[in-house]
Design an enzyme around this catalytic site. Structure first.
Site, mmCIF file in Angstrom:
data_model
loop_
_atom_site.group_PDB
_atom_site.id
_atom_site.type_symbol
_atom_site.label_atom_id
_atom_site.label_comp_id
_atom_site.label_asym_id
_atom_site.label_seq_id
_atom_site.Cartn_x
_atom_site.Cartn_y
_atom_site.Cartn_z
ATOM 1 N N CYS A 52 0.810 -1.214 0.000
ATOM 2 C CA CYS A 52 0.000 0.000 0.000
ATOM 3 C C CYS A 52 0.845 1.265 0.000
ATOM 4 C CB CYS A 52 -0.949 0.004 1.191
ATOM 5 S SG CYS A 52 -0.135 -0.166 2.788
ATOM 6 N N SER A 104 9.293 1.393 6.364
ATOM 7 C CA SER A 104 7.836 1.381 6.435
ATOM 8 C C SER A 104 7.284 2.702 6.971
ATOM 9 C CB SER A 104 7.354 0.236 7.344
ATOM 10 O OG SER A 104 7.691 -1.024 6.805
ATOM 11 N N ASP A 110 5.324 -5.377 11.212
ATOM 12 C CA ASP A 110 5.614 -6.772 10.897
ATOM 13 C C ASP A 110 5.068 -7.232 9.552
ATOM 14 O OD1 ASP A 110 6.979 -7.202 13.272
ATOM 15 O OD2 ASP A 110 5.162 -7.771 14.357
ATOM 16 N N GLN A 115 4.579 -9.670 3.262
ATOM 17 C CA GLN A 115 4.413 -9.093 1.926
ATOM 18 C C GLN A 115 5.629 -9.369 1.053
ATOM 19 O OE1 GLN A 115 3.730 -5.137 3.344
ATOM 20 N NE2 GLN A 115 1.500 -5.292 3.168
ATOM 21 N N ALA A 184 -11.430 -7.658 3.258
ATOM 22 C CA ALA A 184 -11.198 -8.758 4.192
ATOM 23 C C ALA A 184 -9.791 -9.334 4.058
ATOM 24 C CB ALA A 184 -12.232 -9.866 3.971
ATOM 25 N N GLU A 186 -5.403 -8.698 4.575
ATOM 26 C CA GLU A 186 -4.556 -8.558 5.757
ATOM 27 C C GLU A 186 -4.794 -7.240 6.474
ATOM 28 O OE1 GLU A 186 0.159 -9.082 6.927
ATOM 29 O OE2 GLU A 186 -0.384 -8.525 4.887
ATOM 30 N N MET A 187 -4.822 -6.133 5.717
ATOM 31 C CA MET A 187 -4.996 -4.836 6.352
ATOM 32 C C MET A 187 -6.392 -4.683 6.935
ATOM 33 S SD MET A 187 -2.047 -3.696 6.159
ATOM 34 C CE MET A 187 -2.478 -2.195 7.019
#
Length: 449
Positions: A52, A104, A110, A115, A184, A186-187
């Protein structure tokens, strides 16, 4: 013999680029980007990663100019200041920093480890992972694991999902409120889990695949329900908070979805964006995106500075280790090719000389051994200086000298010259990978110095 290539990289990430610029870089997917890069001249390996807040690609080529040319099409519409270009050493270091969470938006988070592993598998499936990127990416993942087991870089660190909740809590009172999580993955799952620890009374999970939304809803203890994306206009106006995190290439919420809303905070953490920019013009609706999370994460970043310095020490150690290994391999390949080629020439010419001497009256075993020893000594002495020079060239990152040496001692190079009468000698071809044990002991000792 093909020399091990060098890595060239390019990064478009949150530190320098906007969400739109990140979205504009690369192809539609990791696999598409890798396939496109592999089709370009000189590219032997390719790796790409999209999250993202970053879009990056790496290629392996024999010549760095080929790598730079191959990556020119990665972000053609992105302004130059938002594009970071990396050489071989810079690529290795940057991959380690990314895996360790130092690059990041939320320092030390984590999720990037998973990813990067997923990007590695996607790149491998597309045929992009070879020996150079195999070493580079696996080393980066190793550094990421070390950073999290040997330091506290990830303790108390929030994800983008929880950062979104913190941002919302500063804007509205979440007590007994309704939160809608769109996506729905990971984020979205992380956002739902973070909301579960707040004072909201209801969490609605929306997704194109309802069973996946139901799975996320079952992860939380707060009262929850699930809806299809097409039903969002029915639930969004009554929500207090909306967090979007889908992988849709197009917006899933426009201004009409917020019609009739009283006060809604919408935080879009998807890339590309889930919320049409016009939604922010609707009365009572506040729309935030990833760029707005920078202030929220700054405090966490400041607390992680000490741990980050420890992680950087780990990176320095591992970078030095992989560079030494890489340089040694480059030198060893060139030196091995050089000695193997010389040994083939020596064997051919020694056979000719011994044959002529035998025809002139014969040789004793001692005389034969003397001639053979002289041939060995000549090869060793003649190649001692080039061996030292190639070792020095690798240590000084002089890859042009290494490349030239490999070309000179290519298996096709040592074919015997034509004889004065127009014929040629015996054509002896070397195997594609010349054995390193053909190097005399004295040369090996030099390499180990």
């Amino acid at each position: 013999m093909r020399e091990p290539g060098a890595i060239t990289g390019v990064s478009v990430a949150h530190g320098d680029a906007t969400i739109d610029e990140i979205d504009a870089a690369g192809g539609e997917s990791v696999r598409a980007t890798v396939s496109d890069l592999l089709a370009r001249d000189g590219v032997e390996e390719a790796f790409a990663i999209r999250t993202c807040n970053r879009s990056e690609a790496y290629v392996v080529t024999d010549r760095t100019v080929e790598g730079r040319e191959a990556l020119e099409s990665f972000a053609p519409s992105v302004r130059g200041a938002a594009v970071r270009r990396l050489d071989h050493e810079g690529s290795l270091e940057h991959l380690m920093r990314v895996a360790a969470g130092l690059e990041s938006l939320v320092l030390g988070e984590d999720q990037i480890i998973g990813q990067m592993r997923e990007a590695y598998e996607e790149s491998r499936s597309a045929g992009g992972i070879g020996p150079v990127l195999e070493d580079a990416v696996t080393k980066a993942l190793h550094v990421g694991e070390r950073a999290r087991t040997e330091t506290s870089i990830n303790e108390g660190v929030v994800s983008l999902g929880s950062a979104a909740v913190r941002l919302a809590a500063g804007e509205i009172d979440l007590t007994d409120g309704t939160a809608v999580v769109v996506g729905a993955g990971e984020m979205g799952t992380l956002a739902a889990r973070t909301l579960d620890a707040t004072t909201v009374s209801e969490i609605v999970v929306a997704n194109r695949t309802v069973p996946n939304a139901r799975y996320v809803a079952e992860e939380v203890d707060t009262d929850s329900s699930v809806v299809h994306l097409s039903d969002l206009p029915a639930v969004v106006p009554d929500a207090d908070l909306v967090i979007t995190a889908t992988g849709s290439p197009d917006p899933v919420l426009d201004a009409t979805a917020f019609a009739g809303a009283d006060r809604v905070v919408c935080i879009d953490i998807a890339q590309p964006r889930d919320v049409d920019s016009e939604a922010g013009d609707v009365a009572g609706v506040s729309v935030y995106d990833i760029d707005d999370l920078e202030d929220v994460t700054r405090e966490t970043r400041e607390r992680r500075e000490t741990e980050a310095r420890e992680v950087e020490s780990i990176i320095d150690e591992e970078l030095d280790r992989i560079l030494r290994s890489y340089k040694r391999k480059r030198a060893d390949d060139a030196i091995s090719a050089m000695y193997a080629g010389a040994d083939r020439v020596k064997a051919r010419e020694l056979d000719r000389a011994l044959t002529k001497l035998e025809a002139q009256g014969g040789l004793t075993d001692d005389q034969r051994e003397t001639v053979e020893a002289m041939a060995d000594a000549l090869v060793g002495q003649l190649l001692a200086a080039p061996t030292r020079s190639l070792r020095d060239a690798a240590g000084e990152d002089d890859w042009e000298t290494i490349r030239t040496a490999l070309e000179l001692f290519d298996p096709e190079f040592d074919a015997p010259p034509e004889t004065p009468g127009g014929g040629s000698g015996e054509d002896i071809e070397a195997p594609a990978g010349a054995p390193f044990d053909t190097i005399p002991d004295s040369a090996t000792e030099e390499l180990d110095d």
